[in-house]
Design a protein around this motif. Sequence first.
Motif, mmCIF file in Angstrom:
data_model
loop_
_atom_site.group_PDB
_atom_site.id
_atom_site.type_symbol
_atom_site.label_atom_id
_atom_site.label_comp_id
_atom_site.label_asym_id
_atom_site.label_seq_id
_atom_site.Cartn_x
_atom_site.Cartn_y
_atom_site.Cartn_z
ATOM 1 N N UNK A 58 11.309 58.796 7.997
ATOM 2 C CA UNK A 58 12.318 59.178 9.053
ATOM 3 C C UNK A 58 12.592 58.287 10.569
ATOM 4 N N UNK A 59 11.943 57.334 10.863
ATOM 5 C CA UNK A 59 11.877 56.472 12.011
ATOM 6 C C UNK A 59 12.901 55.050 11.504
ATOM 7 N N UNK A 60 12.103 55.173 10.353
ATOM 8 C CA UNK A 60 13.673 53.960 9.784
ATOM 9 C C UNK A 60 14.260 54.305 9.566
ATOM 10 N N UNK A 61 15.066 55.773 9.008
ATOM 11 C CA UNK A 61 16.705 56.993 9.625
ATOM 12 C C UNK A 61 17.174 56.766 10.719
ATOM 13 N N UNK A 62 15.882 57.042 11.589
ATOM 14 C CA UNK A 62 16.529 57.020 12.635
ATOM 15 C C UNK A 62 17.199 55.261 13.409
ATOM 16 N N UNK A 63 16.690 54.680 13.325
ATOM 17 C CA UNK A 63 16.526 53.153 13.728
ATOM 18 C C UNK A 63 17.969 52.745 12.646
ATOM 19 N N UNK A 64 18.086 52.855 11.571
ATOM 20 C CA UNK A 64 18.833 52.549 11.133
ATOM 21 C C UNK A 64 20.503 53.854 11.855
ATOM 22 N N UNK A 65 20.449 54.866 11.777
ATOM 23 C CA UNK A 65 21.543 55.219 12.388
ATOM 24 C C UNK A 65 21.994 55.209 13.717
ATOM 25 N N UNK A 66 20.655 54.698 14.598
ATOM 26 C CA UNK A 66 20.593 53.998 15.998
ATOM 27 C C UNK A 66 22.033 52.737 16.221
ATOM 28 N N UNK A 67 21.042 51.411 15.189
ATOM 29 C CA UNK A 67 21.395 50.598 15.217
ATOM 30 C C UNK A 67 23.159 50.459 14.593
ATOM 31 N N UNK A 68 23.111 50.781 12.769
ATOM 32 C CA UNK A 68 24.430 50.869 12.297
ATOM 33 C C UNK A 68 25.564 50.644 13.688
ATOM 34 N N UNK A 69 25.610 52.202 14.187
ATOM 35 C CA UNK A 69 27.238 51.722 15.338
ATOM 36 C C UNK A 69 27.403 50.776 15.893
#
Lengths: 352, 261
Positions: A137-148
């Motif tokens: 969850x934490x890495x997923x949220x971080x990825x969702x925020x960082x990628x765009x």
Amino acid sequence: MSTASVASSARAPITHDSLPAWGPWAVVGGVLLAAVALGSATEVALGVLLLLGVVLSVGVVYVWSRAVEGSRRAKDRSVTIAVTASFLLAIAPLVSVLYTVLSRGLARFDAPFFTETARNVVGEGGGASHAIVGTLVITGVATLASVPIGIMAAIYLHEYGSGRLKKALTFFVDVMTGIPSIVAGLFAVALFVLFFGPGIRLGVMGAVALSVLMIPIVVRSTEEMLKIVPDGLREASYALGVPKWRTIVKVVLPTALAGIITGVMVAVARVIGETAPLLITTGVFSSMNSNPFDGRMSNLPVFAFNQYKFPGAIPEPYIDRAWAAALTLIVIVMTLSLAARLIYRRFGTDIR
Amino acid sequence: MSSAKSVEVSDLDLYYGSFHAVQNVNMTIQPNKVTALIGSSGCGKSTFLRSLNRMHELVHGARVEGSVILEGQDIYAPDVDPVAVRSQVGMVFQQPNPFPTMSIYENVAAGLRLNSRRMKKPAMDEIVERSLRGANLWEEVKNRLERAGSGLSGGQQQRLCIARAIAVEPEVLLMDEPCSALDPVATLAIEELIRELKVNYTIVIVTHNMQQASRASDITGFFNLEESGKPGRLVEIDETETIFSNPANKATEDYVTGRFG
């Protein structure tokens, strides 16, 4: 004329003597065997002896080859051995880590580890499902925020930016790449304390800390991929009367997509094992919590750290769980890397 | 079908930053004719060509003085959208550059799709077939339209790029050394195609190949620069036959007879 005849007489013959194909490797093998024998006979550390053995065999092969084949072949052979040895030396730690984690982590790499939590677990048993979910969850949220953010920043830097602003942004992205992870964690803590007061611990705080670490990596790798999209493709698109933003969205990004995805995977792999920033942002928690906005949240690195740092009266089950958590992390990262490779193979375009 | 248009260039000066690349060009590009631009490397003919659809503006610091009038409208007027200009003045480049992520079909449809013109499948099919036939490529690729465009040979790729350019039905087609990356057989195919295309389009082609200019063009313009560092100029423009048999200018004669350049 004399010049021509001088050149032909000074020219070396194109045939030459050579060492037997097994020669250099026999030398290396022999020297290393001797080193092993010496190591078991004396107190000197085996690693040191092996290192000295490699240096010695480089010398022996060079001298032998020089005598038989001449100096160019001799350099070639000795450098070949040196390069091969360096490569083996470089991957030795990786192999060692993999071996250790596998051999020690497999003890608890069982079904309960993936289905149970550490809630009310004292001594043996229990699992890390809460930590696995937390990490995802934490890495997923971080990825969702960082990628765009990262991709858009890279598009700005490469497709639009110019002059001072671009230089400044590039500089700050470089600086961000070098931020120690604990600083990113402290940044997240400071940010959330402003709004929620001291003592706040949230999964999303960890995600923010990880984003700070991920964004510069995503920006850099995306920028590199945008750089190798040939200008000819952009021009071809403009020449069809396609506006610039559409050219970027429909031509440039799809062409670079496979590389961008690989870059994102690298960024994920880089942050998924971060411990320090998560320790101070997500806290320690032994129950399942899949909501990043609701209190403390466990994750694999912190779980492993905590099991190791605070074992019970009988430490073995705790240590085993820590190793199993480490193994799980490696499996997750390897799965992601393999997925990235597959995506690259399947959708990768040869853009050069 | 598109209608070919004439282009009136007057007092055109091109700059890259402080560097004066091309000086004072005046010419009339006639509709339904092939105009070839020849001249030695670095004399500004490609720069000039790219100024005809405002492509040279993509280079940082490039600017233009003078006017390029496309059928009554100055394309450098302040209220003109360069994107709209480029949809009327298409371009084919030196290196074949099909979009690598797209199939042959999608490449031809790219100009329409990327401009998000919604279109029914049969209508699109028709345009793709017409464009590929127009580029003499249809027979070679009709059974593999869904394959990647980058899998074609160099000459086929270049004809695919021509098909892509004519699919948006421009009035003018610019070609920047379209054959210099191709073998003689592919070159001949493209030259034949150029002669066919002038029925519907106004064509301007930059070439280093004098035979190509004499074979494929009706009008030839010769660019030259007096010495390096000075801007390039249009020395002479006339019927191709005149340029190659009886040019008015000594420099032109020297160039076309191969005495320099």
